[in-house]
Design a protein around this motif. Structure first.
Motif, PDB file in Angstrom:
ATOM      1  N   TRP A   1       0.743   1.378   2.386  1.00 55.61           N
ATOM      2  CA  TRP A   1       1.147   0.618   1.191  1.00 55.61           C
ATOM      3  C   TRP A   1       1.607   1.556   0.081  1.00 55.61           C
ATOM      4  O   TRP A   1       2.480   1.200  -0.707  1.00 55.61           O
ATOM      5  CB  TRP A   1       0.008  -0.284   0.710  1.00 55.61           C
ATOM      6  CG  TRP A   1      -0.162  -1.478   1.589  1.00 55.61           C
ATOM      7  CD1 TRP A   1      -0.952  -1.580   2.697  1.00 55.61           C
ATOM      8  CD2 TRP A   1       0.511  -2.733   1.470  1.00 55.61           C
ATOM      9  NE1 TRP A   1      -0.819  -2.825   3.271  1.00 55.61           N
ATOM     10  CE2 TRP A   1       0.064  -3.558   2.531  1.00 55.61           C
ATOM     11  CE3 TRP A   1       1.441  -3.256   0.561  1.00 55.61           C
ATOM     12  CZ2 TRP A   1       0.515  -4.855   2.704  1.00 55.61           C
ATOM     13  CZ3 TRP A   1       1.890  -4.561   0.734  1.00 55.61           C
ATOM     14  CH2 TRP A   1       1.433  -5.343   1.802  1.00 55.61           C
ATOM     15  N   GLU A   2       1.011   2.754   0.015  1.00 56.29           N
ATOM     16  CA  GLU A   2       1.431   3.753  -0.976  1.00 56.29           C
ATOM     17  C   GLU A   2       2.705   4.440  -0.501  1.00 56.29           C
ATOM     18  O   GLU A   2       3.664   4.602  -1.246  1.00 56.29           O
ATOM     19  CB  GLU A   2       0.339   4.819  -1.167  1.00 56.29           C
ATOM     20  CG  GLU A   2      -0.935   4.315  -1.825  1.00 56.29           C
ATOM     21  CD  GLU A   2      -0.784   4.111  -3.330  1.00 56.29           C
ATOM     22  OE1 GLU A   2       0.287   4.420  -3.891  1.00 56.29           O
ATOM     23  OE2 GLU A   2      -1.765   3.621  -3.933  1.00 56.29           O
TER      24      GLU A   2
ATOM     25  N   GLY B   1       5.717   2.289  -0.856  1.00 57.15           N
ATOM     26  CA  GLY B   1       5.552   1.479  -2.073  1.00 57.15           C
ATOM     27  C   GLY B   1       6.820   0.851  -2.617  1.00 57.15           C
ATOM     28  O   GLY B   1       6.873  -0.360  -2.844  1.00 57.15           O
TER      29      GLY B   1
ATOM     30  N   ILE C   1       8.393  -1.654  -0.249  1.00 58.32           N
ATOM     31  CA  ILE C   1       7.439  -2.756  -0.086  1.00 58.32           C
ATOM     32  C   ILE C   1       7.489  -3.686  -1.299  1.00 58.32           C
ATOM     33  O   ILE C   1       7.465  -4.907  -1.162  1.00 58.32           O
ATOM     34  CB  ILE C   1       5.996  -2.190   0.079  1.00 58.32           C
ATOM     35  CG1 ILE C   1       5.836  -1.564   1.461  1.00 58.32           C
ATOM     36  CG2 ILE C   1       4.952  -3.260  -0.140  1.00 58.32           C
ATOM     37  CD1 ILE C   1       5.747  -2.549   2.594  1.00 58.32           C
TER      38      ILE C   1
ATOM     39  N   HIS D   1      -5.752  -2.488  -3.885  1.00 59.46           N
ATOM     40  CA  HIS D   1      -4.769  -1.746  -4.667  1.00 59.46           C
ATOM     41  C   HIS D   1      -4.605  -2.471  -5.999  1.00 59.46           C
ATOM     42  O   HIS D   1      -4.528  -3.706  -6.023  1.00 59.46           O
ATOM     43  CB  HIS D   1      -3.453  -1.737  -3.878  1.00 59.46           C
ATOM     44  CG  HIS D   1      -2.362  -0.901  -4.461  1.00 59.46           C
ATOM     45  ND1 HIS D   1      -1.584  -1.334  -5.514  1.00 59.46           N
ATOM     46  CD2 HIS D   1      -1.923   0.337  -4.131  1.00 59.46           C
ATOM     47  CE1 HIS D   1      -0.691  -0.398  -5.806  1.00 59.46           C
ATOM     48  NE2 HIS D   1      -0.882   0.630  -4.984  1.00 59.46           N
TER      49      HIS D   1
ATOM     50  N   PHE E   1      -1.166  -4.416  -5.701  1.00 59.37           N
ATOM     51  CA  PHE E   1      -0.943  -5.289  -4.546  1.00 59.37           C
ATOM     52  C   PHE E   1      -2.163  -6.134  -4.174  1.00 59.37           C
ATOM     53  O   PHE E   1      -2.059  -7.007  -3.320  1.00 59.37           O
ATOM     54  CB  PHE E   1      -0.531  -4.458  -3.314  1.00 59.37           C
ATOM     55  CG  PHE E   1       0.715  -3.649  -3.494  1.00 59.37           C
ATOM     56  CD1 PHE E   1       1.784  -4.137  -4.244  1.00 59.37           C
ATOM     57  CD2 PHE E   1       0.839  -2.394  -2.909  1.00 59.37           C
ATOM     58  CE1 PHE E   1       2.942  -3.399  -4.403  1.00 59.37           C
ATOM     59  CE2 PHE E   1       1.996  -1.644  -3.060  1.00 59.37           C
ATOM     60  CZ  PHE E   1       3.058  -2.142  -3.815  1.00 59.37           C
TER      61      PHE E   1
ATOM     62  N   LEU F   1      -5.234  -5.258   0.562  1.00 61.78           N
ATOM     63  CA  LEU F   1      -4.173  -4.773   1.449  1.00 61.78           C
ATOM     64  C   LEU F   1      -4.366  -5.316   2.856  1.00 61.78           C
ATOM     65  O   LEU F   1      -5.481  -5.353   3.367  1.00 61.78           O
ATOM     66  CB  LEU F   1      -4.174  -3.239   1.461  1.00 61.78           C
ATOM     67  CG  LEU F   1      -3.966  -2.601   0.087  1.00 61.78           C
ATOM     68  CD1 LEU F   1      -3.992  -1.072   0.194  1.00 61.78           C
ATOM     69  CD2 LEU F   1      -2.658  -3.073  -0.554  1.00 61.78           C
TER      70      LEU F   1
ATOM     71  N   PRO G   1       2.711  -7.943   5.270  1.00 60.87           N
ATOM     72  CA  PRO G   1       2.987  -8.175   3.844  1.00 60.87           C
ATOM     73  C   PRO G   1       2.950  -9.647   3.436  1.00 60.87           C
ATOM     74  O   PRO G   1       2.849  -9.938   2.248  1.00 60.87           O
ATOM     75  CB  PRO G   1       4.413  -7.616   3.666  1.00 60.87           C
ATOM     76  CG  PRO G   1       4.625  -6.698   4.802  1.00 60.87           C
ATOM     77  CD  PRO G   1       3.822  -7.240   5.939  1.00 60.87           C
TER      78      PRO G   1
END
Lengths: 164, 375
Positions: free
Chosen positions: A93-94, A97, A100, B162, B165, B168, B172
């Protein structure tokens, strides 16, 4: 079940019509149904995640610093992600980023979390404060929506976390 | 030994037809996805990741008030039939069963709470999937059960979270709240009056989606639809749950209107179809599952419209679950070939309808077209 019209292919459209107080049912294959001008009956509306990913790549040039990189933790590449639509670990996710975030805006119309604030085991003071802020916001919403049972629970939680 | 004995209501509490609008809304489910820090998930998870996740989860169970005393089933350790029964009861997803023809992955498990209708799938696409499955339309209640368990687990386990976000996830489409709330509805009125496509488009505009009986990718069978939130990020859980609740109530209203329209404009044929469906189920000697679901839809409609008094929602819910292949095999005590399965299915349905639903009060030729009041 075989299509009633062509008798060759499996029927996937099951149409029920009411005309002049008469109900009739037809079982048709996709092609015969289309020939009759019928929309396919609703089956499962799968989320077109892969379509969204594909569209994005066409719509604007991706950030190559992101799409060329690889997650240092699990080794997932952007190409892997594009194949499966799945990330491999929290670090992905980082790593991805920027891309995303663009994807999230397309899927959710937002890229920022507005739900529960998580408090990890052994939280720091600032994490504690964030959690309390989150709970206070939820309490406010619960009161607004007249969910008083919920509000009472949240109030108890806030009390238990607030410094004495 | 029966693995189901230790699960409250054998995981079937949601069949009881007790919630609001239980004849239209079979069940409400709320699930959240959570992952642990420091481990790959989904397709990238290796066996040591999965085993570590299960170990962490197991130790948190011992320390958590709401999980202690529950039952943990490790998927590789239970029989193939039990796994399929869990799937047919909608307690585990297809993913957790493993690839067709091979054993489930090491580390996959499901935990059932001893006190509440809530379970946790371990090492599904995400490390943890907490789900509550309850009868009727009870979104807030199901969310609250999940929320509490999430708080308990979160105190013990370091979740991957996060600040932008949220929680996680592997996919997605689940990130943020990680929450998917869904309501499983029977909408024959909207289907018969051809208003269903419009209703479903309307749901789409509200950020909601629909699926078939077993969730993602499954087809709509017997006019049963699963309506759920599409968006998981940018809105709070309560907001999403309440939005879904409002939309579902709107759909119920439309469904009720459509049923009245059927009675008004096509009473004769509607009654005829309902009785034909009942007659087939009551006397058939062989029934395929999809065929059964189609007739069951007619009978369920008849019961809702009080054209088949004496039948209970619970009996019809039970038929839906206990006529699935693994359930029939469990009852027979052996594997069944498909045609045998169809015969066992028909026999089960006949038995339930003969003993649990006396519709004779409405089955009197002198009553003509008007159905008598429910006694």
């Amino acid at each position: 079940m075989i299509c009633e019209k062509c008798g060759a292919t499996g029927a996937v459209v099951h149409l029920t019509q009411i005309v002049d107080n008469q109900i009739s049912t037809y079982h048709l294959c996709e092609r015969c149904a289309a020939e009759k001008g019928l929309e396919s009956a609703p089956t499962a509306a799968d989320f077109p995640l892969m379509d969204v990913i594909a569209q994005m790549a066409e719509a604007s040039p991706p950030d190559t610093s992101v799409t060329g990189s690889e997650c240092a933790f699990c080794g997932l590449t952007w190409r892997d992600f594009r194949k499966t639509g799945r990330l491999g670990c929290p670090h992905c996710w980082e790593t991805f980023g920027g891309e995303i975030t663009r994807l999230l805006r397309r899927i959710h119309g937002a890229a920022r979390h507005a739900g529960k604030v998580y408090l990890p085991p052994d939280p720091s003071a600032s994490e504690m404060e964030k959690r309390l802020d989150g709970l206070r916001l939820r309490l406010e919403r619960a009161v607004q929506s007249e969910d008083f049972e919920r509000a009472a629970e949240l109030r108890d939680q806030i009390r238990s976390l607030e410094p004495a | 030994m029966n693995e189901f004995d230790a699960i409250p209501d054998h995981g079937l509490g949601w069949l009881e037809a007790s919630g609001e609008f239980a004849d239209i809304v079979l069940s409400t489910r709320v699930r959240i996805a959570r992952n642990l820090q420091g481990h790959a998930f989904g397709v990238r998870a290796r066996v040591n990741d999965r085993e570590a996740v299960l170990r962490h989860f197991r130790s948190s169970v011992e320390r958590s008030d709401s999980l202690r005393g529950g039952r943990l089933l490790e998927m590789p350790n239970v029989s193939d039939r039990t796994r399929r029964i869990l799937h047919e009861r909608r307690l585990v997803t297809r993913d957790l069963l493993g690839e067709e023809g091979s054993a489930p992955l090491n580390g996959t498990a499901v935990h059932f709470s001893a006190r509440e209708p809530v379970s946790v799938m371990v090492n599904e696409e995400d490390h943890l999937r907490v789900q509550s499955l309850v009868s009727g339309l009870r979104l807030r209640e199901a969310w609250r059960i999940v929320d509490r368990l999430d708080d308990d687990l979160g105190r013990e386990l370091p979740f991957a979270y996060h600040h932008d976000f949220g929680f996680l996830t592997s996919c997605p489409t689940n990130v943020g709240t990680g929450m998917r709330a869904s309501v499983f509805m029977h909408l024959p009125g909207l289907v018969l009056t051809k208003e269903i496509a419009r209703a479903l488009r309307g749901l789409g505009e509200l950020g909601l989606t629909f699926r078939g009986l077993y969730g993602e990718g499954s087809e709509v069978v017997g006019n049963f639809f699963q309506v759920s939130n599409q968006v998981t990020l940018g809105r709070s859980e309560e907001d999403l749950v309440d939005g879904l609740d409002r939309a579902v109530r709107m759909v119920i209203q439309k469904e009720l209107e459509a049923r009245q329209r059927l009675l008004r404009e096509a009473r004769g044929v509607t009654e005829d179809r309902i009785w034909r469906a009942y007659g087939t189920l009551r006397y058939a000697r062989s029934l395929g599952f999809e065929e059964l679901m189609a007739f069951l839809s007619g009978v369920r409609l008849g019961m809702s419209l009080q054209l088949l008094p004496g039948l209970r929602v619970y009996s019809l819910n039970k038929i839906m679950i206990f006529t699935q292949p693994a359930h029939l095999e469990q009852a027979a005590g052996r594997d069944l070939a498909p045609e045998e399965s169809d015969a066992h299915r028909a026999s089960y349905v006949r038995r339930v309808l003969a003993t649990e639903g006396d519709v004779s009060a409405a089955d009197d030729p002198s009553h003509g077209e008007n159905a008598p009041e429910k006694p």
